[in-house]
Design a protein around this motif. Structure first.
Motif, PDB file in Angstrom:
ATOM      1  N   VAL A 165     -56.505   9.481  -1.023  1.00 45.36           N
ATOM      2  CA  VAL A 165     -56.950  10.373  -2.095  1.00 45.36           C
ATOM      3  C   VAL A 165     -56.309   9.892  -3.393  1.00 45.36           C
ATOM      4  O   VAL A 165     -55.107   9.643  -3.438  1.00 45.36           O
ATOM      5  N   PHE A 184     -56.523  12.392 -15.342  1.00 37.34           N
ATOM      6  CA  PHE A 184     -57.173  13.619 -14.872  1.00 37.34           C
ATOM      7  C   PHE A 184     -56.293  14.443 -13.928  1.00 37.34           C
ATOM      8  O   PHE A 184     -56.741  15.466 -13.417  1.00 37.34           O
ATOM      9  N   PRO A 195     -49.622  12.256   4.586  1.00 39.12           N
ATOM     10  CA  PRO A 195     -49.761  12.862   3.256  1.00 39.12           C
ATOM     11  C   PRO A 195     -48.520  12.686   2.385  1.00 39.12           C
ATOM     12  O   PRO A 195     -47.401  12.819   2.873  1.00 39.12           O
ATOM     13  N   SER A 196     -48.729  12.384   1.125  1.00 41.56           N
ATOM     14  CA  SER A 196     -47.604  12.322   0.191  1.00 41.56           C
ATOM     15  C   SER A 196     -47.181  13.761  -0.094  1.00 41.56           C
ATOM     16  O   SER A 196     -47.935  14.699   0.162  1.00 41.56           O
ATOM     17  N   SER A 235     -57.966  10.079   4.472  1.00 46.50           N
ATOM     18  CA  SER A 235     -57.149   8.875   4.530  1.00 46.50           C
ATOM     19  C   SER A 235     -56.518   8.520   3.177  1.00 46.50           C
ATOM     20  O   SER A 235     -55.315   8.367   3.059  1.00 46.50           O
ATOM     21  N   ASP A 292     -47.820   4.054 -10.855  1.00 43.24           N
ATOM     22  CA  ASP A 292     -46.679   4.767 -10.255  1.00 43.24           C
ATOM     23  C   ASP A 292     -45.810   3.795  -9.471  1.00 43.24           C
ATOM     24  O   ASP A 292     -44.641   4.048  -9.225  1.00 43.24           O
ATOM     25  N   ARG A 329     -48.608  19.469  -0.945  1.00 41.94           N
ATOM     26  CA  ARG A 329     -48.547  20.698  -1.759  1.00 41.94           C
ATOM     27  C   ARG A 329     -49.946  21.195  -2.093  1.00 41.94           C
ATOM     28  O   ARG A 329     -50.247  22.379  -2.008  1.00 41.94           O
ATOM     29  N   GLU A 352     -53.909  11.649   6.890  1.00 41.10           N
ATOM     30  CA  GLU A 352     -53.081  10.491   7.227  1.00 41.10           C
ATOM     31  C   GLU A 352     -51.891  10.403   6.272  1.00 41.10           C
ATOM     32  O   GLU A 352     -52.082  10.241   5.069  1.00 41.10           O
TER      33      GLU A 352
HETATM   34  C1  LIG Z   1     -53.614  11.274   2.221  1.00 39.12           C
HETATM   35  C2  LIG Z   1     -53.167  10.644   0.961  1.00 39.12           C
HETATM   36  O1  LIG Z   1     -53.897   9.897   0.377  1.00 39.12           O
HETATM   37  S1  LIG Z   1     -51.663  11.004   0.338  1.00 39.12           S
HETATM   38  C3  LIG Z   1     -51.678  10.273  -1.276  1.00 39.12           C
HETATM   39  C4  LIG Z   1     -52.239  11.202  -2.305  1.00 39.12           C
HETATM   40  N1  LIG Z   1     -52.439  10.469  -3.527  1.00 39.12           N
HETATM   41  C5  LIG Z   1     -51.471  10.207  -4.411  1.00 39.12           C
HETATM   42  O2  LIG Z   1     -50.322  10.611  -4.283  1.00 39.12           O
HETATM   43  C6  LIG Z   1     -51.890   9.343  -5.578  1.00 39.12           C
HETATM   44  C7  LIG Z   1     -51.426   9.855  -6.928  1.00 39.12           C
HETATM   45  N2  LIG Z   1     -51.680  11.274  -7.108  1.00 39.12           N
HETATM   46  C8  LIG Z   1     -52.931  11.802  -7.134  1.00 39.12           C
HETATM   47  O3  LIG Z   1     -53.949  11.143  -6.959  1.00 39.12           O
HETATM   48  C9  LIG Z   1     -53.042  13.275  -7.432  1.00 39.12           C
HETATM   49  O4  LIG Z   1     -51.938  13.680  -8.178  1.00 39.12           O
HETATM   50  C10 LIG Z   1     -53.158  14.167  -6.163  1.00 39.12           C
HETATM   51  C11 LIG Z   1     -54.355  13.756  -5.321  1.00 39.12           C
HETATM   52  C12 LIG Z   1     -51.884  14.098  -5.310  1.00 39.12           C
HETATM   53  C13 LIG Z   1     -53.346  15.610  -6.657  1.00 39.12           C
HETATM   54  O5  LIG Z   1     -54.524  15.677  -7.437  1.00 39.12           O
HETATM   55  P1  LIG Z   1     -54.606  16.602  -8.737  1.00 39.12           P
HETATM   56  O6  LIG Z   1     -55.978  16.570  -9.263  1.00 39.12           O
HETATM   57  O7  LIG Z   1     -53.507  16.252  -9.672  1.00 39.12           O
HETATM   58  O8  LIG Z   1     -54.337  18.037  -8.049  1.00 39.12           O
HETATM   59  P2  LIG Z   1     -54.420  19.460  -8.718  1.00 39.12           P
HETATM   60  O9  LIG Z   1     -54.609  19.324 -10.207  1.00 39.12           O
HETATM   61  O10 LIG Z   1     -55.419  20.257  -7.995  1.00 39.12           O
HETATM   62  O11 LIG Z   1     -52.960  20.020  -8.414  1.00 39.12           O
HETATM   63  C14 LIG Z   1     -51.834  19.263  -8.762  1.00 39.12           C
HETATM   64  C15 LIG Z   1     -50.852  20.062  -9.599  1.00 39.12           C
HETATM   65  O12 LIG Z   1     -51.428  20.365 -10.868  1.00 39.12           O
HETATM   66  C16 LIG Z   1     -51.261  21.742 -11.168  1.00 39.12           C
HETATM   67  N3  LIG Z   1     -52.416  22.158 -11.975  1.00 39.12           N
HETATM   68  C17 LIG Z   1     -53.706  22.265 -11.576  1.00 39.12           C
HETATM   69  N4  LIG Z   1     -54.462  22.671 -12.619  1.00 39.12           N
HETATM   70  C18 LIG Z   1     -53.628  22.777 -13.679  1.00 39.12           C
HETATM   71  C19 LIG Z   1     -53.812  23.128 -15.024  1.00 39.12           C
HETATM   72  N5  LIG Z   1     -54.995  23.463 -15.501  1.00 39.12           N
HETATM   73  N6  LIG Z   1     -52.734  23.130 -15.843  1.00 39.12           N
HETATM   74  C20 LIG Z   1     -51.512  22.787 -15.381  1.00 39.12           C
HETATM   75  N7  LIG Z   1     -51.274  22.432 -14.099  1.00 39.12           N
HETATM   76  C21 LIG Z   1     -52.321  22.431 -13.271  1.00 39.12           C
HETATM   77  C22 LIG Z   1     -51.213  22.410  -9.823  1.00 39.12           C
HETATM   78  O13 LIG Z   1     -50.560  23.658  -9.857  1.00 39.12           O
HETATM   79  C23 LIG Z   1     -50.441  21.404  -9.004  1.00 39.12           C
HETATM   80  O14 LIG Z   1     -49.062  21.563  -9.266  1.00 39.12           O
HETATM   81  P3  LIG Z   1     -47.925  21.162  -8.192  1.00 39.12           P
HETATM   82  O15 LIG Z   1     -48.152  19.716  -7.812  1.00 39.12           O
HETATM   83  O16 LIG Z   1     -46.667  21.375  -8.947  1.00 39.12           O
HETATM   84  O17 LIG Z   1     -48.126  22.076  -7.027  1.00 39.12           O
END
Ligand SMILES: CC(=O)SCCNC(=O)CCNC(=O)[C@H](O)C(C)(C)COP(=O)(O)OP(=O)(O)OC[C@H]1O[C@@H](n2cnc3c(N)ncnc32)[C@H](O)[C@@H]1OP(=O)(O)O
Length: 409
Positions: free
Chosen positions: A229, A235, A266-267, A227, A43, A272, A264
């Motif tokens: 994620v 996935f 949060p993005s 801190s 990213d 969300r 910490e």
């Molecule tokens: C404190 C910190 O570390 S902040 C930094 C967080 N980390 C990052 O940004 C790094 C890159 N991103 C990631 O690692 C991940 O995308 C995370 C941690 C932000 C989210 O993890 P995910 O496993 O993708 O989350 P999850 O699947 O539960 O939900 C994410 C989205 O998928 C959608 N979703 C979940 N299951 C499904 C499914 N079966 N089909 C379609 N969409 C789905 C959710 O509705 C949600 O949508 P939204 O973002 O539009 O609200």
């Protein structure tokens, strides 16, 4: 002059976008190496390749950074069609991509593909570290796939080296991420794995992870802070983030020594996710039942959200606003107006001279800076700001409510 611009144009062709050049894979089988569907890109790369995220000196550069899916055995290699050399380009040389990446990688990665492939079968011996907290299935690609979440401490044999390899992903997916000091025993680690069978072997593949720092809170409490994620791109958007956060929460609910949970920096994506999980949990609490929601955020709500769900005041209030929006009827003019006024009142707090936010600003800024900050916004501008902020708030609420409606249980 013409010569210089000719040279400049010539060199321009040797610039490439690092986010496209970098190819990641989490390799399960040798065949994944030739399969483009298993490739994913970062990213961001600004921590390594600067704000422009560009690499100079190559044509058709491909950086291969492959990890075996279980042990994270690593392979690093670059290939390209052409490379700038000082001899051909009047002393100009190409960026040393391998050196830049190697600085961030723990030693022991392979640079020879045959050796990497030869090491792949060792993944069959891999067992996740730590204690199993939760198992669940996700229906994907026509089948139920199994996942497990483990809690690990850094003393767990072998985990320190594993974590060193795992955290390299942060640089490419979490903004402003830095590597943590694992020798500080206040860190906890939560890892997600897919569990599957391959040729009769029980196999595991990394899905993502989370680190939590257990801050001390006066006089005898702990305030865990989420801190870092990361759910690996192949996935994402399958619900693993929500499973991971909820599993961590379930552990916290049992503990009387936890005051509340913070996050910490949060993005947007993570906030969300957090809003969805917290709203889902709060909607089951007595004080958050619809009949209580129109009368404002109450002490009972705060108390129940903190005691039962370990939510901070700010997050409990945020979730309250989302759940209240859910029961607010937009065609009921009086009800919707009351909602809008309450939200705008909260949004207006930083502008009130006796408010806590104002006092914080007052402490942080020199009087001249404070005056400048406040006077640069006219009343009209402030109204405009409040209206825009309210619209964004409504958009955020709608999004969370849509996910709540789609979620089962
Ligand atoms: C404190 C910190 O570390 S902040 C930094 C967080 N980390 C990052 O940004 C790094 C890159 N991103 C990631 O690692 C991940 O995308 C995370 C941690 C932000 C989210 O993890 P995910 O496993 O993708 O989350 P999850 O699947 O539960 O939900 C994410 C989205 O998928 C959608 N979703 C979940 N299951 C499904 C499914 N079966 N089909 C379609 N969409 C789905 C959710 O509705 C949600 O949508 P939204 O973002 O539009 O609200």
């Amino acid at each position: 002059m013409a010569g210089i611009s000719l040279m400049k144009n010539k060199l321009e062709a040797y610039k490439c976008y690092a986010n496209e050049a970098l190819h990641f894979k989490l390799v399960r089988h040798e065949s994944d190496l030739e399969d483009d569907r298993t490739t994913f890109h970062p990213d961001m790369t600004h921590q390594l390749f600067g704000d422009q995220e560009s690499i100079f000196g190559y044509k058709d550069l491909e950086i291969q950074l492959y990890y075996s899916a279980a042990k994270l055995t690593t392979y690093l290699h670059i290939k390209y069609f052409d490379k700038v050399s000082p001899k051909r380009f009047e002393g100009v040389s190409a960026d040393d991509v391998i050196k830049i990446l190697a600085k961030e990688m723990p030693p022991g990665y392979y640079t020879n593909l045959d050796n990497f492939v030869a090491a792949l079968p060792k993944d069959a011996n891999f067992k996740p570290f730590g204690d199993l907290l939760h198992s669940y299935t996700v229906y994907k690609d026509g089948k139920d796939r199994k996942f497990e979440i483990y809690k690990i401490s850094i003393d767990c044999p072998g985990f320190r080296d594993y974590h060193e390899r795992l955290q390299t992903f942060l640089l490419f997916f979490v903004d402003a991420a830095s590597f943590i000091d694992v020798d500080d025993d206040k860190w906890s680690f939560y890892l997600v794995f897919e569990k599957y069978r391959d040729n009769g072997n029980r196999m595991y593949a990394i899905v993502g992870y989370m680190t939590v720092y257990n801050y001390y809170a006066y006089p005898e409490k702990v305030r865990p802070r989420v801190s870092q994620v990361l759910i690996m791109p192949p996935f994402q958007r399958q619900g693993h983030g929500a499973q991971l956060l909820q599993t961590f929460y379930n552990e916290c609910y049992k503990r009387n020594d936890i005051l509340d949970i913070t996050v910490e920096d949060p993005s947007e994506n993570f906030q969300r996710l957090r809003d969805f999980v917290d709203a889902k949990n709060c909607s089951k609490l007595e004080s958050f039942q619809p009949r209580h929601l129109h009368n404002g955020f109450s002490d009972e709500m705060m108390k129940e959200a903190q005691e039962k769900l370990k939510l901070s005041r700010k997050q409990a209030r945020r979730v309250y606003e989302i759940l209240r929006f859910k029961v607010t009827d937009p065609s009921n003019i009086k009800q919707y107006r009351k909602y809008r006024l309450d939200i705008k009142k909260r949004l207006n707090l930083p502008f009130q001279k006796n408010g806590r936010d104002f006092q914080k600003l007052q402490r942080a800024l020199h009087p001249d800076e404070l005056n400048a900050t406040l006077s640069c916004m006219s009343i009209e501008q402030r109204h405009c700001y409040l209206e825009k902020a309210f619209e964004e708030h409504v958009e955020m609420c709608r999004h969370v409510i849509e996910r709540l409606a789609e979620s089962v249980d």
